[in-house]
Design an enzyme around this catalytic site. Sequence first.
Site, PDB file in Angstrom:
ATOM      1  N   PRO A  61       4.183 -41.114  25.295  1.00 13.86           N
ATOM      2  CA  PRO A  61       4.861 -42.590  25.497  1.00 13.86           C
ATOM      3  C   PRO A  61       6.313 -42.467  25.812  1.00 13.86           C
ATOM      4  O   PRO A  61       7.154 -41.609  25.355  1.00 13.86           O
ATOM      5  CB  PRO A  61       4.653 -43.391  23.962  1.00 13.86           C
ATOM      6  CG  PRO A  61       4.583 -42.236  23.140  1.00 13.86           C
ATOM      7  CD  PRO A  61       3.870 -41.301  23.812  1.00 13.86           C
ATOM      8  N   ASN A  62       6.733 -43.451  26.745  1.00 13.15           N
ATOM      9  CA  ASN A  62       7.911 -43.360  27.241  1.00 13.15           C
ATOM     10  C   ASN A  62       8.542 -42.308  27.892  1.00 13.15           C
ATOM     11  O   ASN A  62       9.748 -42.359  28.739  1.00 13.15           O
ATOM     12  CB  ASN A  62       8.968 -43.759  26.181  1.00 13.15           C
ATOM     13  CG  ASN A  62       8.642 -44.976  25.464  1.00 13.15           C
ATOM     14  OD1 ASN A  62       8.412 -46.144  26.039  1.00 13.15           O
ATOM     15  ND2 ASN A  62       8.429 -44.937  24.155  1.00 13.15           N
ATOM     16  N   ARG A  93      15.692 -43.633  31.027  1.00 13.84           N
ATOM     17  CA  ARG A  93      15.902 -43.972  29.380  1.00 13.84           C
ATOM     18  C   ARG A  93      16.820 -42.937  29.058  1.00 13.84           C
ATOM     19  O   ARG A  93      16.655 -41.762  28.860  1.00 13.84           O
ATOM     20  CB  ARG A  93      14.396 -43.455  28.994  1.00 13.84           C
ATOM     21  CG  ARG A  93      14.481 -43.547  27.672  1.00 13.84           C
ATOM     22  CD  ARG A  93      13.132 -43.176  27.351  1.00 13.84           C
ATOM     23  NE  ARG A  93      13.027 -42.813  25.490  1.00 13.84           N
ATOM     24  CZ  ARG A  93      12.349 -41.978  24.827  1.00 13.84           C
ATOM     25  NH1 ARG A  93      11.453 -41.009  25.432  1.00 13.84           N
ATOM     26  NH2 ARG A  93      12.259 -42.268  23.599  1.00 13.84           N
ATOM     27  N   TYR A 101      17.910 -37.508  27.547  1.00 13.45           N
ATOM     28  CA  TYR A 101      16.965 -37.085  28.332  1.00 13.45           C
ATOM     29  C   TYR A 101      17.111 -36.517  29.799  1.00 13.45           C
ATOM     30  O   TYR A 101      16.475 -36.296  30.428  1.00 13.45           O
ATOM     31  CB  TYR A 101      15.600 -38.022  28.505  1.00 13.45           C
ATOM     32  CG  TYR A 101      15.316 -38.237  27.110  1.00 13.45           C
ATOM     33  CD1 TYR A 101      14.429 -37.296  26.065  1.00 13.45           C
ATOM     34  CD2 TYR A 101      15.591 -39.641  26.301  1.00 13.45           C
ATOM     35  CE1 TYR A 101      13.879 -37.779  24.955  1.00 13.45           C
ATOM     36  CE2 TYR A 101      15.124 -39.907  25.000  1.00 13.45           C
ATOM     37  CZ  TYR A 101      14.326 -38.795  24.322  1.00 13.45           C
ATOM     38  OH  TYR A 101      13.764 -39.123  23.113  1.00 13.45           O
ATOM     39  N   ASN A 159       3.940 -32.835  25.490  1.00  6.52           N
ATOM     40  CA  ASN A 159       5.156 -33.587  24.657  1.00  6.52           C
ATOM     41  C   ASN A 159       4.518 -34.950  24.539  1.00  6.52           C
ATOM     42  O   ASN A 159       4.495 -35.654  25.277  1.00  6.52           O
ATOM     43  CB  ASN A 159       6.312 -33.716  25.742  1.00  6.52           C
ATOM     44  CG  ASN A 159       7.458 -34.333  25.358  1.00  6.52           C
ATOM     45  OD1 ASN A 159       7.338 -34.941  24.081  1.00  6.52           O
ATOM     46  ND2 ASN A 159       8.613 -34.384  25.821  1.00  6.52           N
ATOM     47  N   ALA A 201       7.276 -39.797  20.738  1.00  8.24           N
ATOM     48  CA  ALA A 201       7.289 -40.445  19.323  1.00  8.24           C
ATOM     49  C   ALA A 201       5.604 -40.090  18.468  1.00  8.24           C
ATOM     50  O   ALA A 201       5.722 -40.305  17.372  1.00  8.24           O
ATOM     51  CB  ALA A 201       7.327 -41.868  19.523  1.00  8.24           C
ATOM     52  N   GLU A 229       3.822 -27.131  22.028  1.00  9.06           N
ATOM     53  CA  GLU A 229       4.404 -28.462  22.002  1.00  9.06           C
ATOM     54  C   GLU A 229       5.689 -28.177  22.318  1.00  9.06           C
ATOM     55  O   GLU A 229       6.390 -27.522  22.106  1.00  9.06           O
ATOM     56  CB  GLU A 229       4.332 -28.525  20.339  1.00  9.06           C
ATOM     57  CG  GLU A 229       5.096 -29.858  19.927  1.00  9.06           C
ATOM     58  CD  GLU A 229       5.193 -30.238  18.585  1.00  9.06           C
ATOM     59  OE1 GLU A 229       5.943 -31.156  18.107  1.00  9.06           O
ATOM     60  OE2 GLU A 229       4.872 -29.277  17.705  1.00  9.06           O
ATOM     61  N   HIS A 262       9.627 -30.332  23.387  1.00  8.36           N
ATOM     62  CA  HIS A 262      10.378 -31.734  23.443  1.00  8.36           C
ATOM     63  C   HIS A 262      11.629 -31.371  23.979  1.00  8.36           C
ATOM     64  O   HIS A 262      12.298 -30.248  24.027  1.00  8.36           O
ATOM     65  CB  HIS A 262      10.728 -31.920  21.723  1.00  8.36           C
ATOM     66  CG  HIS A 262       9.385 -32.063  20.855  1.00  8.36           C
ATOM     67  ND1 HIS A 262       8.885 -33.265  21.123  1.00  8.36           N
ATOM     68  CD2 HIS A 262       8.755 -31.420  20.077  1.00  8.36           C
ATOM     69  CE1 HIS A 262       7.906 -33.417  20.271  1.00  8.36           C
ATOM     70  NE2 HIS A 262       7.556 -32.314  19.809  1.00  8.36           N
ATOM     71  N   ARG A 281      18.246 -35.337  15.372  1.00  5.70           N
ATOM     72  CA  ARG A 281      17.982 -36.798  15.613  1.00  5.70           C
ATOM     73  C   ARG A 281      17.640 -37.415  14.298  1.00  5.70           C
ATOM     74  O   ARG A 281      17.751 -36.698  13.046  1.00  5.70           O
ATOM     75  CB  ARG A 281      17.060 -37.015  16.722  1.00  5.70           C
ATOM     76  CG  ARG A 281      17.770 -36.578  18.222  1.00  5.70           C
ATOM     77  CD  ARG A 281      16.842 -36.628  19.157  1.00  5.70           C
ATOM     78  NE  ARG A 281      16.678 -38.165  19.443  1.00  5.70           N
ATOM     79  CZ  ARG A 281      15.803 -38.708  20.261  1.00  5.70           C
ATOM     80  NH1 ARG A 281      14.880 -37.784  20.914  1.00  5.70           N
ATOM     81  NH2 ARG A 281      15.834 -39.919  20.317  1.00  5.70           N
TER      82      ARG A 281
END
Length: 137
Positions: A9-10, A17, A22, A71, A74, A95, A97, A104
């Site tokens: 998502p996103n 964004r 990012y 990735n 969330a 995985e 990110h 964060r």
Amino acid sequence: MKILILNGPNLNLLGKRETSIYGNQDFNSYFVELKSKFPTLQLEYFQSNIEGEIISKLQEVGFSYDGIVLNAGAYTHTSIGIGDCIKAIETPVIEVHISNTFSRETFRHQSFISPNAKGVIIGFGLKSYDLALEYFN
């Protein structure tokens, strides 16, 4: 080698964004660069904002592809279903990110994917995908 890059998502909003976190590049243009950098890999790309679609895609390729770079955005921190799916498939999952999730919010420190992933790459911006693909190259 057939490799799927799967974004959650996103991540379709990359380049727009929270560019301070990012970056300014959208993923589609970056994917073109990845294909050029890794010509010996047969790369495919899929993005979804929907958890069930991500699980379905993992199941679709999880017994026939050579690798998955995931990735989950969330969903990394919330989806037991995606974690269980990675445990159930045979294809190794790396995985990734873009940001350092440990620098964060506290809720981003938990991953339901990591225990079942072959490895985890965190915090190197879009270069995280390059590093994951190096494993398969």
